[in-house]
Design a protein around this motif. Structure first.
Motif, PDB file in Angstrom:
ATOM      1  N   PRO A 267      80.780  49.700  27.417  1.00 33.07           N
ATOM      2  CA  PRO A 267      79.583  48.859  27.492  1.00 33.07           C
ATOM      3  C   PRO A 267      78.384  49.637  26.938  1.00 33.07           C
ATOM      4  O   PRO A 267      78.334  50.871  27.037  1.00 33.07           O
ATOM      5  N   VAL A 268      77.410  48.934  26.376  1.00 32.95           N
ATOM      6  CA  VAL A 268      76.311  49.630  25.702  1.00 32.95           C
ATOM      7  C   VAL A 268      74.973  48.983  26.038  1.00 32.95           C
ATOM      8  O   VAL A 268      74.874  47.765  26.220  1.00 32.95           O
ATOM      9  N   TRP A 269      73.933  49.831  26.128  1.00 26.75           N
ATOM     10  CA  TRP A 269      72.561  49.344  26.286  1.00 26.75           C
ATOM     11  C   TRP A 269      71.667  50.264  25.460  1.00 26.75           C
ATOM     12  O   TRP A 269      71.476  51.444  25.800  1.00 26.75           O
ATOM     13  N   ASP A 270      71.107  49.729  24.391  1.00 23.39           N
ATOM     14  CA  ASP A 270      70.216  50.504  23.520  1.00 23.39           C
ATOM     15  C   ASP A 270      68.791  50.332  24.016  1.00 23.39           C
ATOM     16  O   ASP A 270      68.135  49.324  23.755  1.00 23.39           O
ATOM     17  N   ARG A 271      68.305  51.322  24.719  1.00 22.05           N
ATOM     18  CA  ARG A 271      67.007  51.251  25.397  1.00 22.05           C
ATOM     19  C   ARG A 271      66.284  52.584  25.211  1.00 22.05           C
ATOM     20  O   ARG A 271      66.893  53.568  24.777  1.00 22.05           O
ATOM     21  N   LEU A 284      75.446  44.997  25.931  1.00 19.86           N
ATOM     22  CA  LEU A 284      76.769  44.392  26.075  1.00 19.86           C
ATOM     23  C   LEU A 284      77.396  44.995  27.327  1.00 19.86           C
ATOM     24  O   LEU A 284      77.717  46.186  27.363  1.00 19.86           O
ATOM     25  N   LYS A 285      77.568  44.178  28.353  1.00 19.13           N
ATOM     26  CA  LYS A 285      77.984  44.682  29.658  1.00 19.13           C
ATOM     27  C   LYS A 285      79.488  44.829  29.805  1.00 19.13           C
ATOM     28  O   LYS A 285      79.965  45.168  30.894  1.00 19.13           O
ATOM     29  N   LYS A 286      80.201  44.559  28.750  1.00 24.43           N
ATOM     30  CA  LYS A 286      81.643  44.768  28.809  1.00 24.43           C
ATOM     31  C   LYS A 286      82.115  45.393  27.505  1.00 24.43           C
ATOM     32  O   LYS A 286      81.500  45.218  26.453  1.00 24.43           O
ATOM     33  N   ALA A 287      83.206  46.121  27.583  1.00 29.09           N
ATOM     34  CA  ALA A 287      83.795  46.730  26.393  1.00 29.09           C
ATOM     35  C   ALA A 287      84.728  45.726  25.726  1.00 29.09           C
ATOM     36  O   ALA A 287      85.054  44.679  26.291  1.00 29.09           O
TER      37      ALA A 287
END
Length: 576
Positions: A267-271, A284-287
């Motif tokens: 999962p990814v969060w670009d912050r 995206l909270k799931k792979a």
């Protein structure tokens, strides 16, 4: 009776019925045409009653009462009237639809934003047509970070940069082979340091001097035409057109094509993080695989740090584009007029293009060039590169590997190694044969220079000496000579073509590197960066692309999945 029947036929009471039927035919009575209106009734009555009982004799001599009845126009049936009305309505609908279609087409054309193709001084030759007269197609695709519009400010943030010149954060060269059997898309990372030629902004007429800096700044120095000029100078490839899209345009185009499937291993969060400000906002909270549209698609294409660096971002962009191509192919979008119109309308509202492709039809034609290219022959790759010794955050083109890639594209050699290009035909014999070697004057210049390796001193004198030893007593080294990747022999007119070819043959230089040029006054040999050392011209080696240095993938490959840099892996604890 005959008179009354004729008068009835010519009376005005019948006229509305005749007009309603949509016809203007005249009714026939005993060979006399009966026209509508009072004038028609009087003339018909006069003809019927002339002479001594002429009307009655005519009736008796003909068909009597049946003939009189026959003089009346037979009423049109209800079914025929309906058919005629239907035909009339359909005709109007067809004409109306055609008119509306034309107006819509003109609306799209007038809405399409256009710009000058080349804003710089680069001037490279087009690839020669193949044996069938076909030429390859090269299109530069540019992603702009412009914040001028409110929509782009909302999507990209940084409202304080609304008046700043846009940067070309995404740059890809689409190459479609002359036979339209294969295609490639090559990305150059935005932080690659290159020579940007002198450019002039076609709108403001502001002139920008030549400079050496990262390639994404080219867009701010004269628009997309300057970015095209930069690519041509770097690669030696003639680029036919450019297409630019901004943030809002990406969202519209993504929705028009139905989005694309991407894949992440975590999962990814670009912050924003403690060390790095900003971020695309991608979450995206799931792979695994998932389809992205609209703003999420834009966030994916802008994401950088979670994919480690700018090269990782290029790889993620290729994954997205490969999926788009698969979608369009599976939807038969290249043959579905409705789908094409939707995409065209989104394109008109989203894209800016070089002026020579500034119409809907020409954009359709461009799209059609990929219609018959199978997905396993569409290759996505990133330019081979090395870390810039002056700035570890920047790149330089990898000497050798990058040059080989550009040469393959210039020569229309498939980068996937399939369908190897056939050997070129031997050039036609020159009309004027070569003079004796001792009588041929040859000017030798040194163009053996690269940004990475600098100049190779003394090459003009060395090669001039080689020619003198081969009998070319008039060969002389000249000062000057612009940097050139590949050794070239030039001649100014047909009378000297044979001489130039003879010189090339004596040194082992391929005939394809002998060209006519009005910039020289005699046979001129420019020693290129491909001959920096040695007395013998290096034999050309078969060119091939190394997938490990280019991150190559094909549009048919659905197995890729992006690794996420650990600080950007999403988990529930981040939102507490």
């Amino acid at each position: 009776m005959g008179r009354n029947s004729v008068r009835g036929e010519g009376s005005r009471q019948r006229e509305p019925q005749r007009r309603d039927s949509g016809w203007a035919e005249g009714a026939q009575s005993g060979g006399v045409e009966v026209k509508g209106g009072a004038e028609g009734s009087d003339s018909a009555a006069s003809a019927a009653g002339s002479g001594s009982g002429g009307g009655r004799r005519a009736a008796r001599g003909g068909r009597g009462a049946r003939g009189a009845r026959a003089s009346r126009r037979r009423p049109v049936s209800k079914g025929k009237r309906i058919l005629r009305w239907t035909a009339s309505i359909l005709s109007l609908l067809i004409l109306g639809t055609a008119a509306a279609g034309y107006l819509y087409y003109e609306h799209l054309n007038s809405s399409l934003r256009k710009g000058q193709r080349n804003a710089g001084g680069s001037d490279v030759e087009k690839t020669a047509p193949n044996a069938d007269g076909q030429t390859p197609l090269n299109i530069l695709l540019i992603g702009s970070d412009s914040r001028k519009s409110k929509a782009n400010q909302n999507l990209g943030g940084s409202r304080d940069k609304a008046d700043a010149p846009p940067l070309a954060d995404v740059q890809m060269l689409l190459h479609v082979s002359a036979d339209r059997k294969n295609a490639s898309v090559v990305s150059i990372p935005r932080d690659t340091r290159v020579d940007i030629p002198a450019c002039e902004d076609p709108k403001t007429k502001r002139k920008y001097p030549k400079t050496n800096t990262i390639i994404n700044e080219s867009l701010a120095r004269g628009g997309a035409g300057c970015t095209l000029a930069t690519w041509q100078e770097l690669t030696g490839i003639y680029i036919d057109h450019w297409i630019t899209v901004d943030f809002a345009g990406v969202v519209k185009m993504s929705d028009a094509v139905g989005g694309a499937e991407v894949c992440v291993k975590q999962p990814v969060w670009d912050r924003p993080t403690r060390l790095v400000k900003g971020g695309s906002g991608l979450k995206l909270k799931k792979a695994g695989k998932q389809t992205l549209k609209g703003e999420d698609a834009l966030k994916w294409l802008r994401t950088r740090h979670p994919f480690f660096d700018d090269v990782g971002r290029s790889k993620a962009q290729h994954m997205y584009m490969n999926s788009v191509i698969r979608n369009l192919k599976s939807q038969n979008a290249f043959t579905d007029t409705g789908r094409l119109m939707d995409i065209a309308e989104a394109g008109v509202k989203s894209l800016q293009v070089s002026e020579e492709i500034g119409s809907v039809k020409k954009l359709f034609d461009l799209g059609m060039n990929l219609k018959h290219v199978p997905t396993d022959r569409i290759t996505m790759l990133t330019m081979p590169r090395m870390i810039d010794p002056k700035d570890e955050n920047h790149y330089l083109p990898q000497p050798g590997a990058a040059d080989d890639l550009w040469e393959m594209i210039r020569e229309d050699t498939p980068v996937d190694g399939k369908d190897a290009k056939p050997k070129p035909k031997k050039p036609a014999a020159p009309k004027d044969p070569a003079a004796p070697a001792a009588e041929i004057g040859v000017a030798v210049r040194n163009g053996a220079y690269t940004d990475q390796l600098g100049a190779a001193p003394g090459r003009a004198g060395t090669v001039a000496g080689l020619l003198q030893n081969k009998g070319y007593a008039k060969a002389e080294a000249e000062k000057g000579g612009d940097p050139i990747a590949k050794t070239q022999l030039y001649f100014p007119s047909a009378e000297l073509e044979g001489d130039a070819q003879a010189v090339a043959k004596s040194l082992g230089i391929p005939a394809s590197q002998v060209k006519k040029s009005t910039d020289v006054s005699g046979v001129t040999l420019v020693v290129g960066a491909d001959w920096r050392t040695g007395d013998a011209y290096p034999k050309p080696k078969p060119k091939k692309v190394d997938p490990t240095t280019t991150d190559a993938s094909t549009a048919s490959d659905e197995s890729g999945c992006m690794e996420i840099y650990k600080p950007y892996v999403w988990h529930e604890g981040l939102e507490r």
